[in-house]
Design an enzyme around this catalytic site. Sequence first.
Site, PDB file in Angstrom:
ATOM      1  N   SER A  11       0.981  -1.040   0.073  1.00 27.94           N
ATOM      2  CA  SER A  11       0.306  -0.066  -0.073  1.00 27.94           C
ATOM      3  C   SER A  11       0.449   1.168  -0.376  1.00 27.94           C
ATOM      4  O   SER A  11       1.691   1.281   1.234  1.00 27.94           O
ATOM      5  CB  SER A  11      -1.080  -0.111   1.395  1.00 27.94           C
ATOM      6  OG  SER A  11      -1.695   1.381   1.423  1.00 27.94           O
ATOM      7  N   HIS A  36      -1.624  -1.640  -3.849  1.00 28.73           N
ATOM      8  CA  HIS A  36      -2.735  -0.716  -3.569  1.00 28.73           C
ATOM      9  C   HIS A  36      -2.631   0.341  -3.373  1.00 28.73           C
ATOM     10  O   HIS A  36      -1.930   1.139  -2.574  1.00 28.73           O
ATOM     11  CB  HIS A  36      -2.619  -1.332  -2.484  1.00 28.73           C
ATOM     12  CG  HIS A  36      -4.170  -1.446  -1.273  1.00 28.73           C
ATOM     13  ND1 HIS A  36      -4.940  -2.147  -1.911  1.00 28.73           N
ATOM     14  CD2 HIS A  36      -4.732  -0.645  -0.591  1.00 28.73           C
ATOM     15  CE1 HIS A  36      -5.908  -2.160  -0.655  1.00 28.73           C
ATOM     16  NE2 HIS A  36      -5.554  -0.941   0.298  1.00 28.73           N
ATOM     17  N   ASP A  38      -4.541   3.471  -1.911  1.00 32.01           N
ATOM     18  CA  ASP A  38      -5.658   3.721  -1.228  1.00 32.01           C
ATOM     19  C   ASP A  38      -6.292   5.639  -1.455  1.00 32.01           C
ATOM     20  O   ASP A  38      -6.210   6.347  -1.207  1.00 32.01           O
ATOM     21  CB  ASP A  38      -5.348   4.355   0.552  1.00 32.01           C
ATOM     22  CG  ASP A  38      -4.968   2.563   0.780  1.00 32.01           C
ATOM     23  OD1 ASP A  38      -6.210   1.673   0.810  1.00 32.01           O
ATOM     24  OD2 ASP A  38      -4.116   2.270   1.626  1.00 32.01           O
ATOM     25  N   MET A  40      -8.660   8.202  -0.323  1.00 28.84           N
ATOM     26  CA  MET A  40      -9.482   8.702   1.194  1.00 28.84           C
ATOM     27  C   MET A  40     -10.229  10.619   0.605  1.00 28.84           C
ATOM     28  O   MET A  40      -9.139  11.282   0.327  1.00 28.84           O
ATOM     29  CB  MET A  40      -8.650   8.760   2.412  1.00 28.84           C
ATOM     30  CG  MET A  40      -8.289   7.581   2.101  1.00 28.84           C
ATOM     31  SD  MET A  40      -7.263   7.504   4.232  1.00 28.84           S
ATOM     32  CE  MET A  40      -6.738   6.100   3.965  1.00 28.84           C
ATOM     33  N   HIS A  69      -8.156   1.178  -3.504  1.00 31.28           N
ATOM     34  CA  HIS A  69      -9.435   1.193  -2.839  1.00 31.28           C
ATOM     35  C   HIS A  69      -9.694   2.499  -2.469  1.00 31.28           C
ATOM     36  O   HIS A  69      -9.733   3.488  -1.766  1.00 31.28           O
ATOM     37  CB  HIS A  69      -8.325   0.633  -1.880  1.00 31.28           C
ATOM     38  CG  HIS A  69      -9.159   0.379  -0.563  1.00 31.28           C
ATOM     39  ND1 HIS A  69      -9.259   0.192   0.680  1.00 31.28           N
ATOM     40  CD2 HIS A  69     -10.798   0.914   0.260  1.00 31.28           C
ATOM     41  CE1 HIS A  69      -9.426   0.386   1.980  1.00 31.28           C
ATOM     42  NE2 HIS A  69     -10.800   0.004   1.474  1.00 31.28           N
ATOM     43  N   MET A  71     -11.832   4.840  -0.534  1.00 29.60           N
ATOM     44  CA  MET A  71     -12.753   5.373   0.769  1.00 29.60           C
ATOM     45  C   MET A  71     -13.338   6.338   0.840  1.00 29.60           C
ATOM     46  O   MET A  71     -12.786   7.521   1.324  1.00 29.60           O
ATOM     47  CB  MET A  71     -11.652   5.128   2.082  1.00 29.60           C
ATOM     48  CG  MET A  71     -10.941   3.418   3.050  1.00 29.60           C
ATOM     49  SD  MET A  71      -9.886   3.655   3.282  1.00 29.60           S
ATOM     50  CE  MET A  71      -8.680   3.360   1.070  1.00 29.60           C
ATOM     51  N   MET A 140     -11.674  -5.328   6.396  1.00 30.95           N
ATOM     52  CA  MET A 140     -10.545  -4.220   6.277  1.00 30.95           C
ATOM     53  C   MET A 140     -10.738  -4.676   8.212  1.00 30.95           C
ATOM     54  O   MET A 140     -11.071  -5.209   8.961  1.00 30.95           O
ATOM     55  CB  MET A 140     -11.337  -2.710   7.252  1.00 30.95           C
ATOM     56  CG  MET A 140     -11.922  -2.255   5.559  1.00 30.95           C
ATOM     57  SD  MET A 140      -9.897  -2.223   4.942  1.00 30.95           S
ATOM     58  CE  MET A 140      -8.844  -0.618   6.188  1.00 30.95           C
ATOM     59  N   GLY A 145      -8.733   5.090   6.958  1.00 31.11           N
ATOM     60  CA  GLY A 145      -8.510   5.675   7.463  1.00 31.11           C
ATOM     61  C   GLY A 145      -7.142   6.354   7.654  1.00 31.11           C
ATOM     62  O   GLY A 145      -6.429   6.921   7.116  1.00 31.11           O
ATOM     63  N   GLY A 147      -2.290   4.200   7.678  1.00 28.21           N
ATOM     64  CA  GLY A 147      -2.117   3.902   8.325  1.00 28.21           C
ATOM     65  C   GLY A 147      -1.214   3.280   9.882  1.00 28.21           C
ATOM     66  O   GLY A 147      -1.328   4.318  10.300  1.00 28.21           O
ATOM     67  N   ASP A 178      -6.663  -5.835   5.173  1.00 26.08           N
ATOM     68  CA  ASP A 178      -6.347  -4.655   4.916  1.00 26.08           C
ATOM     69  C   ASP A 178      -6.163  -4.019   5.989  1.00 26.08           C
ATOM     70  O   ASP A 178      -7.059  -3.194   6.502  1.00 26.08           O
ATOM     71  CB  ASP A 178      -7.408  -3.756   3.485  1.00 26.08           C
ATOM     72  CG  ASP A 178      -6.269  -2.267   3.747  1.00 26.08           C
ATOM     73  OD1 ASP A 178      -5.278  -2.315   4.130  1.00 26.08           O
ATOM     74  OD2 ASP A 178      -6.672  -1.849   2.377  1.00 26.08           O
ATOM     75  N   GLY A 179      -5.195  -3.641   6.812  1.00 27.26           N
ATOM     76  CA  GLY A 179      -4.666  -2.908   7.622  1.00 27.26           C
ATOM     77  C   GLY A 179      -3.558  -3.788   9.005  1.00 27.26           C
ATOM     78  O   GLY A 179      -4.659  -5.085   8.929  1.00 27.26           O
ATOM     79  N   GLY A 200       1.310  -1.320   4.169  1.00 27.15           N
ATOM     80  CA  GLY A 200       2.604  -0.367   3.779  1.00 27.15           C
ATOM     81  C   GLY A 200       2.841  -0.647   4.960  1.00 27.15           C
ATOM     82  O   GLY A 200       4.326  -0.404   4.173  1.00 27.15           O
ATOM     83  N   SER A 201       2.880  -0.434   6.142  1.00 25.15           N
ATOM     84  CA  SER A 201       4.276   0.556   7.103  1.00 25.15           C
ATOM     85  C   SER A 201       5.106  -0.785   7.087  1.00 25.15           C
ATOM     86  O   SER A 201       6.651   0.107   6.617  1.00 25.15           O
ATOM     87  CB  SER A 201       3.853   0.877   7.924  1.00 25.15           C
ATOM     88  OG  SER A 201       2.032   1.554   8.526  1.00 25.15           O
TER      89      SER A 201
END
Length: 224
Positions: A11, A36, A38, A40, A69, A71, A140, A145, A147, A178-179, A200-201
């Site tokens: 991500s 991916h 994101d 928002m 994705h 959001m 999720m 909202g 990462g 995801d997350g 992501g992180s």
Amino acid sequence: MTRRPLKIAPSILAADFACLGDQVVQAQAAGADMIHIDVMDGRFVPNITMGPLVVQAVARMTRLPLDVHLMIVEPERYINHFAESGAAAITVHVEACPHLHRSLEQIKAAGCRAGVALNPHTPAESIREVLGLINQINVMTVNPGFGGQQFIRATTSKISQLRSMVLAGGHDIDIEVDGGINSQTIAAVQACGANIMVAGSCIFKHADGIAAGIAALRRAADAT
Ligand code: DX5
Ligand code: ZN
């Protein structure tokens, strides 16, 4: 039952935006299966991130499929823009779509894989009637909202329920999580039946770099 192949979806929310193209190239070289993205809007979620222009820019940097994705509220207003910008898959949130069936048909008509995302509190049952239209489900595993949040372990039972529903109905559907996915959590979600791992992180902020982040995830996953 043959297990669906494990796919790693970095991500870019956690990437260094000052050199986004280079980060995407590194992720591809390290064996990422998709990218991916994101999106928002500051309405559906508190944060504001990227739009179709960023999808276009990423598309110029990679041959990997772009997993977009959304959001955002009223995603039907933007589905075609994202498809034209290079999305391979577009995921909308069940909570943002009063006419979910129509929105999924719109995604497919635009030539993309259709995805539905469920917030942590949203039951598996909410998508039963549209399973025939879906290519991928995004469970999720944090509240969307931001990462870098902590994995919500209670979501694992929903992954299992969805995998059973999908199998029972004979559907061909990937389950994405995801997350908070990292070396500590990946095996548990995989055991429940998830096969696309958004991260992501633990990839972009890995101390030893992007390739090391992807390798660590693959090592922690059960490759059998
Ligand atoms: C959260 C996003 C995620 C996020 C995951 O709303 O949908 O894709 O980037 O980030 P990590 O892996 O840091 O939890
Ligand atoms: Zn996401």
